[in-house]
Design a protein around this motif. Structure first.
Motif, PDB file in Angstrom:
ATOM      1  N   GLY A   4      -8.987  -5.090  28.375  1.00 39.26           N
ATOM      2  CA  GLY A   4     -10.280  -4.418  28.416  1.00 39.26           C
ATOM      3  C   GLY A   4     -11.377  -5.218  29.081  1.00 39.26           C
ATOM      4  N   THR A   5     -11.092  -6.482  29.491  1.00 35.57           N
ATOM      5  CA  THR A   5     -12.093  -7.281  30.197  1.00 35.57           C
ATOM      6  C   THR A   5     -12.518  -6.555  31.478  1.00 35.57           C
ATOM      7  OG1 THR A   5     -11.161  -9.349  29.351  1.00 35.57           O
ATOM      8  CG2 THR A   5     -12.542  -9.496  31.313  1.00 35.57           C
ATOM      9  N   PRO A   6     -13.826  -6.431  31.744  1.00 36.87           N
ATOM     10  CA  PRO A   6     -14.273  -5.719  32.952  1.00 36.87           C
ATOM     11  C   PRO A   6     -13.765  -6.388  34.234  1.00 36.87           C
ATOM     12  CG  PRO A   6     -16.086  -5.981  31.411  1.00 36.87           C
ATOM     13  CD  PRO A   6     -14.962  -6.825  30.883  1.00 36.87           C
ATOM     14  N   ILE A   7     -13.303  -5.561  35.174  1.00 31.28           N
ATOM     15  CA  ILE A   7     -12.873  -6.012  36.495  1.00 31.28           C
ATOM     16  C   ILE A   7     -13.926  -5.556  37.495  1.00 31.28           C
ATOM     17  CG2 ILE A   7     -11.051  -5.956  38.236  1.00 31.28           C
ATOM     18  CD1 ILE A   7     -10.291  -7.278  35.557  1.00 31.28           C
ATOM     19  N   LEU A   8     -14.389  -6.494  38.346  1.00 29.57           N
ATOM     20  CA  LEU A   8     -15.518  -6.231  39.231  1.00 29.57           C
ATOM     21  C   LEU A   8     -15.112  -6.316  40.698  1.00 29.57           C
ATOM     22  CD1 LEU A   8     -17.996  -8.603  37.366  1.00 29.57           C
ATOM     23  CD2 LEU A   8     -17.512  -6.197  36.846  1.00 29.57           C
ATOM     24  N   ALA A   9     -15.737  -5.507  41.540  1.00 28.25           N
ATOM     25  CA  ALA A   9     -15.479  -5.557  42.985  1.00 28.25           C
ATOM     26  C   ALA A   9     -15.983  -6.885  43.529  1.00 28.25           C
ATOM     27  CB  ALA A   9     -16.171  -4.395  43.690  1.00 28.25           C
ATOM     28  N   ALA A  10     -15.156  -7.553  44.329  1.00 28.96           N
ATOM     29  CA  ALA A  10     -15.508  -8.872  44.867  1.00 28.96           C
ATOM     30  C   ALA A  10     -16.450  -8.781  46.056  1.00 28.96           C
ATOM     31  CB  ALA A  10     -14.243  -9.632  45.270  1.00 28.96           C
ATOM     32  N   ALA A  11     -16.619  -7.584  46.622  1.00 26.98           N
ATOM     33  CA  ALA A  11     -17.545  -7.369  47.738  1.00 26.98           C
ATOM     34  C   ALA A  11     -17.719  -5.871  47.941  1.00 26.98           C
ATOM     35  CB  ALA A  11     -17.019  -8.017  49.024  1.00 26.98           C
ATOM     36  N   ASP A  12     -18.735  -5.488  48.720  1.00 26.25           N
ATOM     37  CA  ASP A  12     -18.930  -4.071  49.033  1.00 26.25           C
ATOM     38  C   ASP A  12     -17.711  -3.542  49.779  1.00 26.25           C
ATOM     39  OD1 ASP A  12     -21.393  -4.667  48.037  1.00 26.25           O
ATOM     40  OD2 ASP A  12     -22.511  -4.199  49.855  1.00 26.25           O
ATOM     41  N   GLY A  13     -17.379  -2.279  49.513  1.00 26.70           N
ATOM     42  CA  GLY A  13     -16.249  -1.700  50.233  1.00 26.70           C
ATOM     43  C   GLY A  13     -15.974  -0.277  49.795  1.00 26.70           C
ATOM     44  N   LYS A  14     -14.816   0.207  50.217  1.00 22.11           N
ATOM     45  CA  LYS A  14     -14.396   1.579  49.919  1.00 22.11           C
ATOM     46  C   LYS A  14     -13.019   1.563  49.278  1.00 22.11           C
ATOM     47  CE  LYS A  14     -13.625   6.018  52.290  1.00 22.11           C
ATOM     48  NZ  LYS A  14     -13.646   6.694  53.618  1.00 22.11           N
ATOM     49  N   VAL A  15     -12.844   2.302  48.211  1.00 22.66           N
ATOM     50  CA  VAL A  15     -11.556   2.359  47.507  1.00 22.66           C
ATOM     51  C   VAL A  15     -10.557   3.118  48.378  1.00 22.66           C
ATOM     52  CG1 VAL A  15     -10.350   3.149  45.444  1.00 22.66           C
ATOM     53  CG2 VAL A  15     -12.707   2.299  45.264  1.00 22.66           C
ATOM     54  N   THR A  16      -9.513   2.424  48.805  1.00 23.68           N
ATOM     55  CA  THR A  16      -8.506   3.045  49.673  1.00 23.68           C
ATOM     56  C   THR A  16      -7.166   3.244  48.963  1.00 23.68           C
ATOM     57  OG1 THR A  16      -8.118   0.818  50.565  1.00 23.68           O
ATOM     58  CG2 THR A  16      -9.502   2.302  51.851  1.00 23.68           C
ATOM     59  N   PHE A  17      -7.064   2.760  47.711  1.00 31.42           N
ATOM     60  CA  PHE A  17      -5.889   3.067  46.876  1.00 31.42           C
ATOM     61  C   PHE A  17      -6.313   2.951  45.426  1.00 31.42           C
ATOM     62  CE2 PHE A  17      -2.203   2.113  44.308  1.00 31.42           C
ATOM     63  CZ  PHE A  17      -1.274   3.047  44.752  1.00 31.42           C
ATOM     64  N   SER A  18      -5.840   3.901  44.634  1.00 33.44           N
ATOM     65  CA  SER A  18      -6.101   3.873  43.198  1.00 33.44           C
ATOM     66  C   SER A  18      -4.968   4.613  42.501  1.00 33.44           C
ATOM     67  CB  SER A  18      -7.449   4.535  42.879  1.00 33.44           C
ATOM     68  OG  SER A  18      -7.686   4.556  41.494  1.00 33.44           O
ATOM     69  N   GLY A  19      -4.152   3.858  41.769  1.00 35.51           N
ATOM     70  CA  GLY A  19      -3.020   4.492  41.093  1.00 35.51           C
ATOM     71  C   GLY A  19      -1.956   3.483  40.732  1.00 35.51           C
ATOM     72  N   TRP A  20      -0.768   3.993  40.466  1.00 32.46           N
ATOM     73  CA  TRP A  20       0.366   3.144  40.075  1.00 32.46           C
ATOM     74  C   TRP A  20       1.076   2.638  41.338  1.00 32.46           C
ATOM     75  CZ3 TRP A  20       1.845   1.580  35.207  1.00 32.46           C
ATOM     76  CH2 TRP A  20       3.069   0.897  35.119  1.00 32.46           C
ATOM     77  N   GLN A  21       1.374   1.334  41.371  1.00 26.47           N
ATOM     78  CA  GLN A  21       2.037   0.757  42.537  1.00 26.47           C
ATOM     79  C   GLN A  21       3.116  -0.238  42.090  1.00 26.47           C
ATOM     80  OE1 GLN A  21       0.815  -1.852  46.438  1.00 26.47           O
ATOM     81  NE2 GLN A  21      -0.658  -0.361  45.741  1.00 26.47           N
ATOM     82  N   GLY A  22       4.254   0.307  41.675  1.00 27.49           N
ATOM     83  CA  GLY A  22       5.421  -0.513  41.330  1.00 27.49           C
ATOM     84  C   GLY A  22       5.122  -1.628  40.353  1.00 27.49           C
ATOM     85  N   GLY A  23       5.525  -2.862  40.737  1.00 29.20           N
ATOM     86  CA  GLY A  23       5.336  -4.014  39.866  1.00 29.20           C
ATOM     87  C   GLY A  23       3.887  -4.368  39.622  1.00 29.20           C
ATOM     88  N   TYR A  24       2.970  -3.864  40.462  1.00 25.97           N
ATOM     89  CA  TYR A  24       1.549  -4.115  40.248  1.00 25.97           C
ATOM     90  C   TYR A  24       0.987  -3.303  39.084  1.00 25.97           C
ATOM     91  CZ  TYR A  24       1.264  -6.480  44.794  1.00 25.97           C
ATOM     92  OH  TYR A  24       1.419  -7.348  45.847  1.00 25.97           O
TER      93      TYR A  24
END
Length: 389
Positions: free
Chosen positions: A278-298
């Protein structure tokens, strides 16, 4: 000593270099005999000399061609950069004040457009333009010979001084941005190309007529300098230097490691940060989300593509807070830490990629303060410029 005698002496000396040579080699109690004839030596030496000669000729030809191209390019640059002399400018004013007025209006329109795009956050614009003795003399000459054009001449001089001053400012900021990018171990030109990519649209002449252009090269040089500065500062501002999670414990580094499941040697293409679920995850720089979902071992994974072509990947998430195509700012909460996918416990797997090749994120997250200061200034200007547009 005659020339013929000298030539004969040289031939004799060279012939002395190539004589039959015999070698005896002992191996395993056996003696072997090896003979290299003078003829074979001459052939080998001739072949080597021929190869070296051909190489020298090719190298010389390439050098001559490069020099020729450089001379032609220099001549072209000089031709393009030709600035009107005082006499030519006086002649222009005498010929048609109306035409000069239109040219000054085009220059002013160009300067205003450049100012709207790039100069709002440049404090140097508030400084008075330095006095240019040559320009002052030209203005006096025009005023004396064409009194009715005195006001226009002063306007033109101020425009030229402003253009030259801002060109120097832009070039200095470009050099700072390039130096900062290199300290991250990246190629400024590669990032600049990525930052300037994905552009297009139909051609529409800025002045309404493609034949009407600003003739003085100092103004086009200003536009080019500001464009280069903008590309470099956008590339620098988009480098992911912010911590992706408010935790300092790094549980695994970049590179070789023993796989946590099998113990075998493995490549770890990112950094692991350990923390509670539950620790917040933050964007490391400005950008655009180009993938969001389940990705195998990730497991649950987010990828953000930044303006310079760099991609950051955030994996093993327990919750995703963004959607595909969403634009996010540096420090925006995009997800929460978890242990989904191939994971032994709650942590964030963080990657930085360029052209799909993993790069060690530590050099971005541990940048020197002076580099981060240059990046902050670049980010403030590009952000203000983007909002203004």
């Amino acid at each position: 000593m005659s020339l013929q005698t000298r030539i004969t002496g040289w031939k004799s000396q060279i012939a002395g270099w190539f004589i039959d040579r015999e070698f005896f080699m002992r191996a395993n109690g056996q003696v072997r005999f090896l003979k290299i004839s003078a003829e074979l030596q001459r052939r080998v030496a001739g072949s080597v000399a021929l190869v070296v000669g051909v190489w020298l000729i090719i190298t010389l030809g390439m050098a001559v061609n490069q020099i020729s191209v450089s001379i032609d390019r220099l001549a072209l640059d000089r031709k393009e950069a030709k600035i009107e002399s005082a006499e030519e400018r006086v002649a222009n004013y005498r010929g048609s004040i109306d035409e000069v007025t239109q040219d000054l209006e085009r220059r002013q329109k160009m300067l205003e457009s450049l100012s709207d795009q790039y100069l709002e956050d440049l404090p140097e614009t508030s400084r008075p333009a330095p006095q240019n003795r040559t320009e002052d003399q030209t203005v006096k000459k025009i005023s004396a010979l064409v009194p009715e054009a005195a006001g226009l001449a002063r306007i033109e001089a101020r425009q030229i001084q402003f253009a030259e001053m801002m060109t120097k400012v832009a070039q200095a900021r470009t050099q700072k941005a390039e130096a900062a990018i290199r300290k991250f171990g990246l190629n400024p030109n590669v990032l600049a190309r990525e930052a300037s990519a994905s552009q297009g649209g139909p051609f529409e002449a800025f002045f309404g007529d493609a034949t009407q252009e600003v003739r003085d090269p100092r103004f086009t040089r200003l536009a080019a300098s500001l464009g280069r500065m903008d590309a470099m500062e956008r590339a620098l501002a988009a480098i992911p230097t912010s911590m992706p999670a408010a935790v300092m414990l790094m549980s695994s580094g970049f590179g070789y490691r023993s796989d946590p499941f099998t113990g075998a040697g493995a490549m770890h293409s990112g950094l692991d940060f350990k923390g509670p679920v539950g620790t917040p995850i933050l964007a490391a720089a400005d950008g655009k989300v180009t993938f969001s979902g389940w990705q195998g071992g990730y497991g649950n994974c987010i990828e953000i593509t930044h303006a310079n072509g760099l991609v950051t990947r955030y994996a093993h998430l327990s919750r995703v807070n963004v959607s595909l195509g969403q634009k996010v700012e540096r420090g925006f909460q995009i997800a929460r830490m978890g242990s989904t996918g191939r994971s032994t416990g709650s942590h964030l797997h963080f990657e930085v990629r360029l052209n799909n090749q993993a790069i060690n994120p530590r050099k971005f997250l541990e940048a020197n303060p002076d580099v981060l200061e240059v990046q902050t200034v670049a980010g403030s200007r590009t952000s203000a410029s983007s909002k203004a547009q």
